[in-house]
Design an enzyme around this catalytic site. Structure first.
Site, PDB file in Angstrom:
ATOM      1  N   GLU A 187      13.200  21.399   8.506  1.00 40.80           N
ATOM      2  CA  GLU A 187      11.949  22.737   9.128  1.00 40.80           C
ATOM      3  C   GLU A 187      11.429  21.444   9.736  1.00 40.80           C
ATOM      4  O   GLU A 187      10.343  22.812  10.336  1.00 40.80           O
ATOM      5  CB  GLU A 187      10.690  22.066   7.601  1.00 40.80           C
ATOM      6  N   ASN A 241      18.941  24.283   3.959  1.00 40.94           N
ATOM      7  CA  ASN A 241      18.675  25.920   5.457  1.00 40.94           C
ATOM      8  C   ASN A 241      18.914  25.632   6.257  1.00 40.94           C
ATOM      9  O   ASN A 241      19.000  24.527   7.550  1.00 40.94           O
ATOM     10  CB  ASN A 241      17.275  25.720   4.519  1.00 40.94           C
ATOM     11  N   ASP A 253      15.048  30.195   2.962  1.00 42.07           N
ATOM     12  CA  ASP A 253      14.859  28.871   3.285  1.00 42.07           C
ATOM     13  C   ASP A 253      15.336  28.799   1.329  1.00 42.07           C
ATOM     14  O   ASP A 253      14.596  27.594   0.797  1.00 42.07           O
ATOM     15  CB  ASP A 253      12.912  28.507   3.120  1.00 42.07           C
TER      16      ASP A 253
END
Length: 573
Positions: free
Chosen positions: A173, A257, A299
């Protein structure tokens, strides 16, 4: 070189030396003293507070007459003697810079410890990996694996096999480039590192990589499926669980991801994010890799548990790997060569894919539920949390049944553009999450579901008010155990999912129950301490429904059912 000590513990029915229950990650136990007929008599035996709040994922380890308990940040470790569990034999309480917490996605969790060569192997959020003497707590070695200054932290439970410690960093992230790292168990020396993106050498692809399935893709794709140098900040971190086959000497895990979440900013298949890997433990060379979600746009970090089983396929006993992905698909592959055998939706609500083509391995997308810039996606199922996340599920080899903890949550998704800045969140999407459509009252967000692993079809379902975040434990007494976000430890009949017993713990449960035997008595252990991604609103007192990457709105009622805590509860007859 095998670790004889760990191998002995793995084969000891009453021990719990690996976070996932064993090399095969089946999270089950042959212990059957507690069974369907007497589970009603189970009571709390003792408890232990870690002295730390926030989310307590994972489970303690038991080796001999010792139990080893971990906490959320600052990643304390406690050694307890089971002859007198009220006394702490030793404790390791690291001093870490509190600024590390600011770059940890979705709470400051710790998924557990590892054991090998008479050592407890632990990690710290600040990127350090340590080996402690299991008897004294003395630090034998300490190495730095990742750097919080660029958003790379450690939350994963280390995994030990032979003379190797496997460890992966979190941080997709924040644009962290994912890798699996292998360290020498006795010295801490780095043996090899395999990235998820980049050149074939850095990804460590064997010469015969995917030779059984060339349509999965083979060479040069770790850069060619990205625009320019985007692969350098392309994510693919692995913070989930490992499994290991000693006969094949292959270990298995998932890369996560791609970054950022906004798919418009990274055209291409984005290999090798979102991939199930089969790698040689000694060299790190990849024998095969199957990308479940090319160009992931939701995601669906595919780092979840890999369950290894041996089952007949077309009349021949076959080494298999089963994996419930965040994308809502239950996959079963031949773990020797990566051949795809089963790909079934875990719930009819899954709508991002119409199906998975078994010949090509490619998911067939429904463009209505895409997340491109010119299209605000609504009613997307699963949500970014996935229909399955970090929970550890359990397998019954007699009935060939997998008992899974699922999240029944969907979402709306609105993307936006943003620049990359090292050490800052690199997401590019605003999310709203809410219960999926299939619950009895349309408000349920969790399921315990039993799957026939030979077909991928569901046998029964037990609904829960909140996401079943922590996973399940199967014990041979015919019981399926799990903890709930609102604080219950429950036991179900493995045949039909009927609830046979429950106990309300001091705080919500997001860890995976475990079991052990001591002096002829079976015990069930469960961490408590609400938090994790579902609990970020409660833990950090957030009120904006879109905060916590969409979790706050979905779980706003959680605060009415439990509050923060941190510890372990142990139960017995």
């Amino acid at each position: 070189m095998a670790d004889a000590d760990l191998d002995k513990q793995v084969n000891t029915a009453g021990a719990w030396p690996i976070a996932t229950g064993g090399y095969y990650s089946q999270h089950n136990s042959p212990l059957a003293q507690i069974n369907k007929s007497n589970v009603k008599n189970v009571k709390a035996a003792w408890s232990f507070s870690t002295g730390v709040l926030n989310g307590h994922e994972g489970a303690p380890l038991v080796i001999g007459d010792m139990m080893y308990v971990h906490s959320a940040f600052p990643n304390n470790t406690y050694a307890l003697n089971l002859n007198d569990p009220g006394k702490i034999v030793w404790q390791h309480k690291p001093k870490q810079d509190a600024s590390t917490k600011a770059v940890m996605c979705c709470d400051v969790v710790d998924r557990g410890l590892a054991y090998g060569a008479g050592q407890i192997v632990k990690k710290q959020a600040n990127g350090h990996l340590l080996a402690l003497d299991a008897k004294t707590g003395k630090i034998n070695w300490e190495v730095e694996v990742c750097d919080p200054k660029v958003g790379s932290t450690l939350t994963q439970a280390p995994f030990v096999a032979k003379d190797t410690v496997l460890m992966g960093c979190s941080g997709a992230e924040l644009g962290v480039r994912g890798a699996v790292n292998a360290f020498d168990l006795k010295t801490g020396e780095l043996k090899w590192r395999a990235f998820a993106t980049g050149s074939d050498d850095s990804v460590r692809l064997a010469k015969d990589f995917n030779s059984a399935n060339p349509h999965y893709g083979q060479f040069g794709l770790g850069t060619k499926t990205w625009e320019g140098d985007a692969w350098k900040i392309g994510g693919g971190t692995n913070w989930g669980w490992y499994a290991y086959d000693p006969k094949l000497n292959l270990f298995y895990y998932g890369s996560g991801n791609p970054a950022p979440w906004n798919e418009t900013m990274r055209p291409g298949d984005n290999k090798w994010t979102m991939t199930i890997w089969g790698r040689d433990l000694d060299t790190g060379m990849a024998k095969w890799g199957y990308q479940k979600t090319p160009h992931d746009e939701w995601d669906f970090a595919g780092v979840n548990q890999m369950v290894l089983t041996d089952q007949p396929v077309n009349g021949k006993m076959t080494p298999l790997l089963s994996h419930i992905d965040r994308n809502g698909i239950l996959y079963t592959l031949n773990r020797e060569n990566g051949n795809l055998i089963v790909a079934e939706k875990v719930d009819p609500a899954v709508n991002v894919f119409k199906k998975v083509d078994l010949k090509t391995g490619t998911p067939v997308r429904d463009p209505e539920f895409a997340t491109r810039m010119d299209h605000k996606g609504t009613n997307i199922c699963p949500s970014a949390m996935g229909f399955h996340n970090q929970g550890v599920d359990s397998y019954d080899p007699e009935s060939r049944t997998l008992y899974a903890g699922l999240n029944h949550i969907c979402m709306d998704w609105e993307p936006f553009m943003l620049p990359y800045r090292a050490g800052q969140f690199f997401v590019g999407a605003t999310l709203a999450m809410y219960p999926g459509p299939n619950g009895p009252t349309k408000k349920e967000m969790g399921q315990i579901r039993a799957f026939d692993l030979t077909t991928g079809k569901a046998k029964w379902t037990k609904w829960e008010k909140f996401a079943a975040w922590g996973g399940t434990l199967y014990t041979k007494g015919g019981l399926v155990w799990y903890a709930t976000l609102d604080g219950y430890l429950k036991a179900l009949d493995n045949k039909d999912g009927k609830e046979l017993w429950n106990f309300k713990m001091p705080s919500g449960g997001i860890g995976s129950p475990m079991t052990y035997s001591f002096k002829g008595k079976q015990y069930i252990g469960s961490m408590y301490g609400v938090g994790g991604w579902p609990g970020v609103g409660l833990v950090f007192d957030l009120t904006d429904p879109s905060a916590g990457l969409g979790a706050v709105g979905a779980f706003r009622e959680l605060q009415n059912h439990t509050q923060m805590g941190g510890g372990l509860m142990v139960f017995s007859l």
